[in-house]
Scaffold this motif. Structure first.
Motif, PDB file in Angstrom:
ATOM      1  N   ALA A 165      -1.124 -18.732  24.072  1.00 36.63           N
ATOM      2  CA  ALA A 165      -2.535 -18.476  24.371  1.00 36.63           C
ATOM      3  C   ALA A 165      -3.468 -19.426  23.628  1.00 36.63           C
ATOM      4  CB  ALA A 165      -2.885 -17.027  24.017  1.00 36.63           C
ATOM      5  N   ASN A 166      -2.928 -20.528  23.085  1.00 39.66           N
ATOM      6  CA  ASN A 166      -3.707 -21.558  22.407  1.00 39.66           C
ATOM      7  C   ASN A 166      -4.281 -21.086  21.075  1.00 39.66           C
ATOM      8  OD1 ASN A 166      -3.327 -23.910  23.796  1.00 39.66           O
ATOM      9  ND2 ASN A 166      -5.274 -23.860  24.880  1.00 39.66           N
ATOM     10  N   PHE A 167      -3.499 -20.329  20.338  1.00 38.59           N
ATOM     11  CA  PHE A 167      -3.834 -19.967  18.962  1.00 38.59           C
ATOM     12  C   PHE A 167      -2.798 -20.595  18.035  1.00 38.59           C
ATOM     13  CE2 PHE A 167      -6.137 -16.521  21.072  1.00 38.59           C
ATOM     14  CZ  PHE A 167      -7.297 -16.465  20.322  1.00 38.59           C
ATOM     15  N   THR A 168      -3.237 -20.921  16.839  1.00 33.65           N
ATOM     16  CA  THR A 168      -2.335 -21.434  15.811  1.00 33.65           C
ATOM     17  C   THR A 168      -2.105 -20.338  14.780  1.00 33.65           C
ATOM     18  OG1 THR A 168      -3.153 -23.687  16.094  1.00 33.65           O
ATOM     19  CG2 THR A 168      -1.980 -23.197  14.059  1.00 33.65           C
ATOM     20  N   PRO A 169      -0.906 -19.759  14.716  1.00 32.96           N
ATOM     21  CA  PRO A 169      -0.642 -18.710  13.713  1.00 32.96           C
ATOM     22  C   PRO A 169      -0.832 -19.256  12.306  1.00 32.96           C
ATOM     23  CG  PRO A 169       1.089 -18.759  15.375  1.00 32.96           C
ATOM     24  CD  PRO A 169       0.267 -19.998  15.584  1.00 32.96           C
ATOM     25  N   GLY A 170      -1.455 -18.433  11.461  1.00 33.70           N
ATOM     26  CA  GLY A 170      -1.694 -18.814  10.079  1.00 33.70           C
ATOM     27  C   GLY A 170      -0.908 -17.951   9.123  1.00 33.70           C
ATOM     28  N   PRO A 171      -1.569 -17.418   8.099  1.00 32.05           N
ATOM     29  CA  PRO A 171      -0.853 -16.597   7.121  1.00 32.05           C
ATOM     30  C   PRO A 171      -0.382 -15.274   7.715  1.00 32.05           C
ATOM     31  CG  PRO A 171      -3.219 -16.584   6.683  1.00 32.05           C
ATOM     32  CD  PRO A 171      -2.989 -17.616   7.741  1.00 32.05           C
ATOM     33  N   TRP A 172       0.786 -14.830   7.245  1.00 32.99           N
ATOM     34  CA  TRP A 172       1.388 -13.571   7.677  1.00 32.99           C
ATOM     35  C   TRP A 172       1.388 -12.574   6.535  1.00 32.99           C
ATOM     36  CZ3 TRP A 172       3.649 -12.557  12.557  1.00 32.99           C
ATOM     37  CH2 TRP A 172       3.708 -13.650  13.426  1.00 32.99           C
ATOM     38  N   SER A 173       1.387 -11.317   6.915  1.00 33.53           N
ATOM     39  CA  SER A 173       1.541 -10.246   5.941  1.00 33.53           C
ATOM     40  C   SER A 173       2.203  -9.072   6.654  1.00 33.53           C
ATOM     41  CB  SER A 173       0.182  -9.839   5.354  1.00 33.53           C
ATOM     42  OG  SER A 173       0.338  -8.855   4.357  1.00 33.53           O
ATOM     43  N   ASP A 174       2.399  -7.988   5.936  1.00 28.19           N
ATOM     44  CA  ASP A 174       2.992  -6.790   6.533  1.00 28.19           C
ATOM     45  C   ASP A 174       2.512  -5.578   5.754  1.00 28.19           C
ATOM     46  OD1 ASP A 174       4.829  -6.853   4.182  1.00 28.19           O
ATOM     47  OD2 ASP A 174       5.765  -8.490   5.309  1.00 28.19           O
ATOM     48  N   ALA A 175       2.766  -4.411   6.304  1.00 30.09           N
ATOM     49  CA  ALA A 175       2.306  -3.163   5.681  1.00 30.09           C
ATOM     50  C   ALA A 175       3.182  -2.023   6.175  1.00 30.09           C
ATOM     51  CB  ALA A 175       0.838  -2.903   6.010  1.00 30.09           C
ATOM     52  N   LEU A 176       2.923  -0.838   5.635  1.00 28.46           N
ATOM     53  CA  LEU A 176       3.681   0.382   5.947  1.00 28.46           C
ATOM     54  C   LEU A 176       5.150   0.225   5.562  1.00 28.46           C
ATOM     55  CD1 LEU A 176       2.178   1.394   9.432  1.00 28.46           C
ATOM     56  CD2 LEU A 176       1.392   1.995   7.143  1.00 28.46           C
ATOM     57  N   HIS A 177       5.374   0.054   4.268  1.00 33.16           N
ATOM     58  CA  HIS A 177       6.737  -0.062   3.756  1.00 33.16           C
ATOM     59  C   HIS A 177       7.316   1.296   3.352  1.00 33.16           C
ATOM     60  CE1 HIS A 177       6.490  -4.468   3.605  1.00 33.16           C
ATOM     61  NE2 HIS A 177       5.244  -4.292   3.204  1.00 33.16           N
ATOM     62  N   PHE A 178       6.503   2.322   3.332  1.00 32.37           N
ATOM     63  CA  PHE A 178       6.993   3.652   2.989  1.00 32.37           C
ATOM     64  C   PHE A 178       7.353   4.390   4.274  1.00 32.37           C
ATOM     65  CE2 PHE A 178       2.529   4.022   3.808  1.00 32.37           C
ATOM     66  CZ  PHE A 178       2.325   5.279   4.350  1.00 32.37           C
ATOM     67  N   PRO A 179       8.258   5.351   4.226  1.00 31.60           N
ATOM     68  CA  PRO A 179       8.691   6.043   5.453  1.00 31.60           C
ATOM     69  C   PRO A 179       7.591   6.955   5.991  1.00 31.60           C
ATOM     70  CG  PRO A 179       9.712   7.046   3.533  1.00 31.60           C
ATOM     71  CD  PRO A 179       9.017   5.813   3.036  1.00 31.60           C
ATOM     72  N   PRO A 180       7.493   7.100   7.323  1.00 31.75           N
ATOM     73  CA  PRO A 180       6.446   7.935   7.926  1.00 31.75           C
ATOM     74  C   PRO A 180       6.798   9.412   7.883  1.00 31.75           C
ATOM     75  CG  PRO A 180       7.774   6.950   9.642  1.00 31.75           C
ATOM     76  CD  PRO A 180       8.302   6.406   8.347  1.00 31.75           C
ATOM     77  N   MET A 181       6.976   9.933   6.693  1.00 28.50           N
ATOM     78  CA  MET A 181       7.337  11.338   6.515  1.00 28.50           C
ATOM     79  C   MET A 181       6.130  12.120   6.011  1.00 28.50           C
ATOM     80  SD  MET A 181      11.135  10.938   4.813  1.00 28.50           S
ATOM     81  CE  MET A 181      11.378  12.715   4.838  1.00 28.50           C
ATOM     82  N   GLU A 182       5.945  13.312   6.550  1.00 29.81           N
ATOM     83  CA  GLU A 182       4.778  14.125   6.215  1.00 29.81           C
ATOM     84  C   GLU A 182       5.038  15.106   5.082  1.00 29.81           C
ATOM     85  OE1 GLU A 182       4.289  15.527  10.283  1.00 29.81           O
ATOM     86  OE2 GLU A 182       2.379  14.438  10.375  1.00 29.81           O
ATOM     87  N   ARG A 183       6.204  15.041   4.503  1.00 31.70           N
ATOM     88  CA  ARG A 183       6.500  15.919   3.368  1.00 31.70           C
ATOM     89  C   ARG A 183       5.680  15.476   2.155  1.00 31.70           C
ATOM     90  NH1 ARG A 183      10.921  19.140   4.130  1.00 31.70           N
ATOM     91  NH2 ARG A 183      12.231  18.638   5.949  1.00 31.70           N
ATOM     92  N   ARG A 184       5.108  16.444   1.481  1.00 31.86           N
ATOM     93  CA  ARG A 184       4.177  16.134   0.411  1.00 31.86           C
ATOM     94  C   ARG A 184       4.838  15.384  -0.745  1.00 31.86           C
ATOM     95  NH1 ARG A 184      -0.858  17.753  -0.458  1.00 31.86           N
ATOM     96  NH2 ARG A 184      -0.702  19.128   1.355  1.00 31.86           N
ATOM     97  N   PHE A 185       6.076  15.735  -1.069  1.00 31.65           N
ATOM     98  CA  PHE A 185       6.714  15.080  -2.206  1.00 31.65           C
ATOM     99  C   PHE A 185       6.976  13.607  -1.899  1.00 31.65           C
ATOM    100  CE2 PHE A 185      10.489  15.983   0.273  1.00 31.65           C
ATOM    101  CZ  PHE A 185      11.356  14.950  -0.023  1.00 31.65           C
ATOM    102  N   MET A 186       7.200  13.264  -0.598  1.00 33.61           N
ATOM    103  CA  MET A 186       7.394  11.862  -0.237  1.00 33.61           C
ATOM    104  C   MET A 186       6.077  11.098  -0.316  1.00 33.61           C
ATOM    105  SD  MET A 186      10.550  11.118   0.320  1.00 33.61           S
ATOM    106  CE  MET A 186      10.339   9.575   1.193  1.00 33.61           C
ATOM    107  N   MET A 187       4.996  11.743   0.070  1.00 31.92           N
ATOM    108  CA  MET A 187       3.704  11.059   0.021  1.00 31.92           C
ATOM    109  C   MET A 187       3.237  10.837  -1.405  1.00 31.92           C
ATOM    110  SD  MET A 187       1.575  12.431   3.348  1.00 31.92           S
ATOM    111  CE  MET A 187       1.887  14.186   3.154  1.00 31.92           C
ATOM    112  N   ARG A 188       3.714  11.683  -2.320  1.00 32.15           N
ATOM    113  CA  ARG A 188       3.377  11.445  -3.727  1.00 32.15           C
ATOM    114  C   ARG A 188       4.015  10.158  -4.251  1.00 32.15           C
ATOM    115  NH1 ARG A 188       4.689  17.196  -4.740  1.00 32.15           N
ATOM    116  NH2 ARG A 188       2.758  18.406  -4.727  1.00 32.15           N
ATOM    117  N   LEU A 189       5.118   9.756  -3.623  1.00 35.24           N
ATOM    118  CA  LEU A 189       5.809   8.522  -4.018  1.00 35.24           C
ATOM    119  C   LEU A 189       5.313   7.315  -3.236  1.00 35.24           C
ATOM    120  CD1 LEU A 189       9.467   9.914  -4.135  1.00 35.24           C
ATOM    121  CD2 LEU A 189       7.900   9.576  -6.070  1.00 35.24           C
ATOM    122  N   TYR A 190       4.167   7.440  -2.578  1.00 33.63           N
ATOM    123  CA  TYR A 190       3.658   6.375  -1.715  1.00 33.63           C
ATOM    124  C   TYR A 190       3.554   5.042  -2.449  1.00 33.63           C
ATOM    125  CZ  TYR A 190      -0.163   3.433  -0.068  1.00 33.63           C
ATOM    126  OH  TYR A 190      -0.937   2.355   0.279  1.00 33.63           O
TER     127      TYR A 190
END
Length: 255
Positions: A165-190
Motif C-alpha cells: 500500500a506504499n508505506f515504509t514500515p518503521g519501528p516495531w513494538s508489541d504488547a499484551l505479554h500477560f495471559p488474558p485471564m480474569e482471575r484476580r490473582f493473575m491480574m495482580r501479577l500483571y
C-alpha cells in the motif's frame, strides 16, 4: 465478526481491559514520535489512546466504522467522533498528519484498500500507527476479549501489506505479554508477567504495534473506484410493504 461499540466499551471498563489499555499504551509510546500541532485521526476504537497521545495535537478526530457504531467523545466538549466507511473516509487528500488504527485493520473487508485510503488522506511523510492482533499470540485465540475476533496478522504479513500500500514500515513494538485471564490473582501479577514476557517471549505477544510512513516517491495508478456501499435508511420500508406504500401514496395523491 466485528466488535460492537457496546462490547468494546464494556471490555475496557473491566480490570482486564484497563490492564490491556495500559500495556498497549506502553507499546505505542515506544514507536510514537512527538509531532507539534499535528492533525491526528483515530480509526476503529482508539479513544483510550487518543486521550493519552492526542493532548498536544492541533486537532483530534475519532472515526468509527459504521458497522461498529460510535459514542460521543470527548466528554463535556464538542463531539469529534463520526461514523465512517474505512475505504471512503470523509477527508481531503493529504489532510492529516497521523492515523492511529486500533480494532480496525483485522476487521476490514479489504485490508489493502483500507490502507490505500489511509495513504490518500495522510500528508507527505505522514505516519500510520497500527495495533493488530498477533497471529502467534494467545489473545487472538480467546474470544472473551476484542482481540479474539477478526483476522490476526504475523509481522511478515503486516509488513508485506504495508509495502503493497506504499508505506515504509518503521519501528516495531508489541504488547499484551500477560495471559488474558480474569482471575484476580493473575491480574495482580500483571506487571511481573508483562515485563517477563516482553523480555523472554515477545514473539507470543498479544498484539503487534508498528509505525509506518507514507511513501511518496513511487507513483500510484489513478483509477476510478465506484462505491460498493448502498445507503439504506434504517426506517425505510423494504420489500412488498414498500411497494404497497407507494401505491397507497399515489392513490391518495390522485385527484
Amino acid at each position: 465478526m466485528r466488535n460492537d461499540i457496546v462490547d468494546l466499551r464494556a471490555f475496557y471498563a473491566t480490570m482486564l481491559g484497563k490492564l490491556a489499555e495500559r500495556s498497549i499504551a506502553m507499546g505505542i509510546s515506544s514507536v510514537w514520535a512527538n509531532l507539534s500541532r499535528e492533525r491526528l485521526v483515530g480509526l476503529g476504537y482508539a479513544l483510550p489512546w487518543l486521550e493519552r497521545f492526542g493532548t498536544d495535537a492541533d486537532r483530534v478526530f475519532a472515526f468509527m466504522p459504521a458497522q461498529q457504531g460510535s459514542v460521543p467523545w470527548p466528554a463535556g466538549k464538542p463531539c469529534t467522533t463520526a461514523l465512517v466507511f474505512e475505504e471512503e473516509l470523509p477527508l481531503h487528500d493529504s489532510s492529516v498528519d497521523r492515523i492511529l488504527l486500533v480494532h480496525a485493520l483485522e476487521h476490514a473487508e479489504n485490508p489493502r484498500e483500507m490502507l490505500v485510503e489511509m495513504w490518500r488522506v495522510l500528508a507527505p511523510g505522514g505516519r500510520l500507527v497500527l495495533v493488530v492482533p498477533n497471529r502467534r499470540g494467545v489473545w487472538a485465540r480467546m474470544e472473551h476479549t476484542p482481540f479474539g475476533t477478526g483476522r490476526p496478522f504475523s509481522r511478515g504479513q503486516l509488513s508485506s501489506l504495508l509495502r503493497d500500500a506504499n508505506f515504509t514500515p518503521g519501528p516495531w513494538s508489541d504488547a499484551l505479554h500477560f495471559p488474558p485471564m480474569e482471575r484476580r490473582f493473575m491480574m495482580r501479577l500483571y506487571s511481573l508477567l508483562e515485563r517477563t514476557g516482553r523480555r523472554f517471549w515477545p514473539v507470543f505477544a498479544g498484539v503487534l504495534v508498528v509505525e509506518a510512513q507514507k511513501r511518496v516517491y513511487q507513483g500510484l495508478p489513478v483509477t476510478q473506484r465506484a462505491s460498493r456501499r448502498v445507503f439504506v435508511p434504517v426506517l425505510s420500508p423494504q420489500g412488498a410493504g414498500a411497494a404497497r406504500l407507494r401505491r397507497d401514496v399515489q392513490n391518495t395523491a390522485a385527484p
